[in-house]
Design an enzyme around this catalytic site. Structure first.
Site, PDB file in Angstrom:
ATOM      1  CB  THR A  65      -0.969   0.111   1.138  1.00 43.92           C
ATOM      2  OG1 THR A  65      -1.984  -1.323   1.232  1.00 43.92           O
ATOM      3  CG2 THR A  65      -1.659   1.223   1.117  1.00 43.92           C
ATOM      4  CG  ASP A 177      -4.871   4.260  -3.531  1.00 45.68           C
ATOM      5  OD1 ASP A 177      -5.303   5.172  -3.105  1.00 45.68           O
ATOM      6  OD2 ASP A 177      -5.424   3.442  -3.913  1.00 45.68           O
ATOM      7  N   GLY A 319      -9.822   1.662  -2.337  1.00 47.75           N
ATOM      8  CA  GLY A 319      -8.637   1.956  -2.542  1.00 47.75           C
ATOM      9  C   GLY A 319      -7.762   1.263  -1.393  1.00 47.75           C
ATOM     10  CD  GLU A 320      -8.116   1.543   3.170  1.00 50.59           C
ATOM     11  OE1 GLU A 320      -8.028   0.331   3.550  1.00 50.59           O
ATOM     12  OE2 GLU A 320      -8.917   2.529   3.800  1.00 50.59           O
ATOM     13  N   GLY A 321      -5.803  -1.152  -1.563  1.00 49.10           N
ATOM     14  CA  GLY A 321      -5.527  -2.563  -1.822  1.00 49.10           C
ATOM     15  C   GLY A 321      -6.504  -3.518  -1.665  1.00 49.10           C
TER      16      GLY A 321
END
Length: 354
Positions: A65, A177, A319-321
């Site tokens: 991330t 991200d 997001g974040e993965g």
């Protein structure tokens, strides 16, 4: 670092079509109607080509991330203040966030990388420190970063993945991200590479209202007018309208491809990075899986340009993965399909040829 980047790109070869053929032969010989597992079979054949094997293992999984801040946030393009980036990094490190729960569910390790968080993170935080700058500059007024900074971000992302694969034995990589305002540079990237109107590519990000959406559209349009990124030069696009974490995300895809490892990108921001990577090294696409179709409207143009179909469509936009984590379970399942389902000959089952 330009030479190192060139060296990484030069290592990227197409996935092996001979092994893909062998994988399809095994898949079509298994004890079930041919084609009955649909896209899982397509994924399995791709893994065969990537690993040069009909018995691939992707049991060790890792998600990077990448975190960074953006000067364009001062234009009022996000529903959250910039300090949330660092606060969320802390939450990731504590195991409290969505990515932690979903990664744990699929047995993947999460590593958080500071490529450009605006604040100085405390020394006792277990973050991977690769900070290039304290947030990018405001792209409505000039380039996000210098070209050498974009190159550095690409190389840092690639190194992280290559080391994880070669030195630690990971088999499968996911990218995610964190960065308040990062849908704005991602929109600028896809607008540059597709030539589509900005308003048709601009989404709501963290849930902005109409006024903020209009500011976001104007911000992207100004960024393109001021910086004039060269669509034929992906490093120029990244430097002028990208982000530090987007550079790391692009580098991660390059690094995975360079060491023949499948990489699953998350949603809108991670796919922006994947686009940059595949513009730099077209064969990198052979190693890339797009985890899901994001609710961000510009994501459709991204995956159309890549020519890849997302594995999931769950109306996600976090997001974040998180999307990568969920899709990793499908990639792992497809590896087991190829490796573990017996053939008609192995099982002694009559094959009708259907």
């Amino acid at each position: 670092m330009e030479k190192e980047l060139q060296s990484i790109v030069a290592r990227i070869e197409p996935a092996d079509s001979h092994w893909e053929k062998l994988a399809w032969e095994r898949l079509r010989s298994q004890i079930r109607p041919r084609g009955s597992l649909g896209r899982l079979e397509e994924m399995a054949a791709r893994l065969g080509a990537i690993f040069r094997s009909v018995s691939p293992s992707v049991s060790r999984k890792i998600i990077f991330t990448m975190a960074g801040d953006h000067g364009v946030a001062e234009e009022g393009v996000s529903a959250y203040p910039q300090e949330v980036t660092a606060q969320m990094v802390f939450s990731f490190l504590k195991g409290w966030a969505s990515i932690n729960i979903l990664a744990d569910h699929v047995g993947a390790e999460v590593r958080v990388v500071d490529l450009g968080v605006a604040s100085d993170l405390p020394e006792d935080w277990a973050v991977i420190r690769r900070k290039i700058g304290k947030g990018t500059r405001n792209i409505t007024k000039g380039p996000a970063m210098e070209r050498h900074e974009a190159v550095r971000g690409l190389v840092e992302g690639a190194r992280l993945v290559m080391d994880a694969v070669q030195d630690e034995g990971f088999h499968l990589v996911g990218t995610g991200d964190m960065g308040i305002g990062n849908t704005t540079p991602s929109t600028a990237i896809v607008a540059t590479l597709t030539g589509k109107p900005v308003k048709d590519l601009t989404g709501r990000g963290t849930g902005i209202d109409d006024a903020a959406w209009n500011r976001k559209v104007r911000a992207v349009e100004r960024a393109l007018a001021v910086n004039r990124p060269n669509a034929a030069d992906p490093v120029d696009v990244l430097a002028k309208v990208g982000g530090y974490e987007i550079a790391g995300l692009a580098g991660a895809v390059l690094g995975a491809a360079a060491v023949r490892t499948p990489v699953v990108c998350d949603g809108f921001i991670a796919t922006a990075g994947a686009l940059i990577a595949c513009q730099l090294a077209p064969f990198a696409k052979d190693y890339l899986f797009v985890s899901h179709r994001s609710q961000e409207v510009g994501h459709g143009a991204m995956i159309e340009l890549l020519g890849l179909s997302p594995l999931l469509d769950l109306s996600m936009r976090l997001g974040e993965g998180t999307g990568a984590a969920l899709a990793i379970s499908l990639v792992e399942a497809s590896a087991r399909v190829l490796r573990d389902i017996k053939t008609f000959e192995e099982a002694g089952v009559t094959d009708t040829g259907r």
